[in-house]
Design a protein around this motif. Sequence first.
Motif, PDB file in Angstrom:
ATOM      1  N   ALA A 150      79.341 128.588  83.120  1.00 16.77           N
ATOM      2  CA  ALA A 150      80.458 128.199  83.977  1.00 16.77           C
ATOM      3  C   ALA A 150      81.785 128.407  83.273  1.00 16.77           C
ATOM      4  CB  ALA A 150      80.317 126.733  84.387  1.00 16.77           C
ATOM      5  N   GLU A 151      81.805 128.199  81.954  1.00 21.47           N
ATOM      6  CA  GLU A 151      83.046 128.354  81.202  1.00 21.47           C
ATOM      7  C   GLU A 151      83.349 129.828  80.925  1.00 21.47           C
ATOM      8  OE1 GLU A 151      82.329 126.100  77.736  1.00 21.47           O
ATOM      9  OE2 GLU A 151      82.480 124.149  78.726  1.00 21.47           O
ATOM     10  N   SER A 152      82.324 130.614  80.685  1.00 18.64           N
ATOM     11  CA  SER A 152      82.538 132.000  80.264  1.00 18.64           C
ATOM     12  C   SER A 152      82.534 132.987  81.422  1.00 18.64           C
ATOM     13  CB  SER A 152      81.445 132.399  79.259  1.00 18.64           C
ATOM     14  OG  SER A 152      80.181 132.378  79.896  1.00 18.64           O
ATOM     15  N   GLY A 153      82.017 132.551  82.585  1.00 17.92           N
ATOM     16  CA  GLY A 153      81.926 133.456  83.719  1.00 17.92           C
ATOM     17  C   GLY A 153      80.757 134.409  83.615  1.00 17.92           C
ATOM     18  N   THR A 154      79.821 134.143  82.698  1.00 20.92           N
ATOM     19  CA  THR A 154      78.642 134.984  82.528  1.00 20.92           C
ATOM     20  C   THR A 154      77.392 134.137  82.736  1.00 20.92           C
ATOM     21  OG1 THR A 154      78.275 134.570  80.193  1.00 20.92           O
ATOM     22  CG2 THR A 154      79.924 136.228  80.749  1.00 20.92           C
ATOM     23  N   GLU A 155      76.245 134.803  82.648  1.00 27.74           N
ATOM     24  CA  GLU A 155      74.972 134.100  82.755  1.00 27.74           C
ATOM     25  C   GLU A 155      74.402 133.783  81.372  1.00 27.74           C
ATOM     26  OE1 GLU A 155      73.537 132.984  85.620  1.00 27.74           O
ATOM     27  OE2 GLU A 155      75.488 133.565  86.420  1.00 27.74           O
ATOM     28  N   ILE A 156      75.216 133.861  80.345  1.00 26.00           N
ATOM     29  CA  ILE A 156      74.745 133.601  78.987  1.00 26.00           C
ATOM     30  C   ILE A 156      74.920 132.128  78.646  1.00 26.00           C
ATOM     31  CG2 ILE A 156      75.153 134.049  76.534  1.00 26.00           C
ATOM     32  CD1 ILE A 156      75.966 136.872  77.271  1.00 26.00           C
ATOM     33  N   GLY A 157      73.832 131.491  78.238  1.00 24.09           N
ATOM     34  CA  GLY A 157      73.910 130.119  77.763  1.00 24.09           C
ATOM     35  C   GLY A 157      73.762 130.044  76.262  1.00 24.09           C
ATOM     36  N   GLY A 158      73.247 131.107  75.656  1.00 22.98           N
ATOM     37  CA  GLY A 158      73.041 131.155  74.213  1.00 22.98           C
ATOM     38  C   GLY A 158      72.079 132.277  73.880  1.00 22.98           C
ATOM     39  N   ALA A 159      71.523 132.233  72.676  1.00 20.67           N
ATOM     40  CA  ALA A 159      70.602 133.286  72.255  1.00 20.67           C
ATOM     41  C   ALA A 159      69.824 132.832  71.034  1.00 20.67           C
ATOM     42  CB  ALA A 159      71.356 134.572  71.925  1.00 20.67           C
ATOM     43  N   VAL A 160      68.693 133.480  70.817  1.00 19.93           N
ATOM     44  CA  VAL A 160      68.001 133.422  69.533  1.00 19.93           C
ATOM     45  C   VAL A 160      68.403 134.681  68.789  1.00 19.93           C
ATOM     46  CG1 VAL A 160      65.777 133.429  68.353  1.00 19.93           C
ATOM     47  CG2 VAL A 160      66.080 132.069  70.433  1.00 19.93           C
ATOM     48  N   ALA A 161      69.062 134.507  67.664  1.00 20.21           N
ATOM     49  CA  ALA A 161      69.629 135.631  66.917  1.00 20.21           C
ATOM     50  C   ALA A 161      68.937 135.789  65.573  1.00 20.21           C
ATOM     51  CB  ALA A 161      71.125 135.424  66.702  1.00 20.21           C
ATOM     52  N   GLY A 162      68.678 137.057  65.207  1.00 23.97           N
ATOM     53  CA  GLY A 162      68.130 137.366  63.896  1.00 23.97           C
ATOM     54  C   GLY A 162      69.198 137.977  63.013  1.00 23.97           C
TER      55      GLY A 162
END
Length: 241
Positions: free
Chosen positions: A143-155
């Motif tokens: 909602a804040e970013s305007g995208t469907e990204i909530g986070g990620a698992v990053a290596g």
Amino acid sequence: MTPRETPVPPAVAALPHDPRGYPIPAITPRDAEGNPTFAITGAARTLICAIERRCSICGTPMAAGPVYRVIAAAETEALTAAHEAGRTAANKAPSPEPPGHRACMLFAAFTCPFLARPNARRGQDADVMGSALTRGTARGSSAESGTEIGGAVAGFADYEFRYTPGANQVAFVFSSLTELRTHQLGADQIPELISALTDAEPAVGTCPPYLLDDEEAAAAYASALLEEAMARSRRSGVTEA
């Protein structure tokens, strides 16, 4: 979804569990009554994992190679933008959140309340290497970013850490992004965890007793590691002189 219905890495399943049946991560400290305090990470436990290259979730050793962490929406978007622009993507902002195995972080992404939902709120204030992390702030949300990204698992290829004795804090920086699995909700990572567990090699070692349910043992072991590090530093200084 109940603990019995979720896919669980074997090394995580072997950890002590709380009364609800949820495994207690290796970095979770215990209060005076021996109860886990999930809202914070233990500095002693985090330091042990950092020095001995242990997974912050299951407490077993991490082999040479990439390490993983669950990151928030803003970090995900910044790393994605850098990668798409052809820049070397790293995670150089100091973080109090230590790394772990890929499978363990996929598991943490949907079982830890603070990681599973993008609108989860931080339970404690923190100041990590000059970066203020305020209680009540959200990890990030679509909602804040305007995208469907909530986070990620990053290596990441590797990590470095710094311990600040006066503040009793451990902060991490990560280099060279190797993988970025985005999600809107942490539960989006469940299919990948199932796949990872199917193909996984058996875990090497077990979580040591000083990272289980004895907080005094964790504190004593961390102090011993610090004393060893200081002794090596003194010996190195004498040799150079």
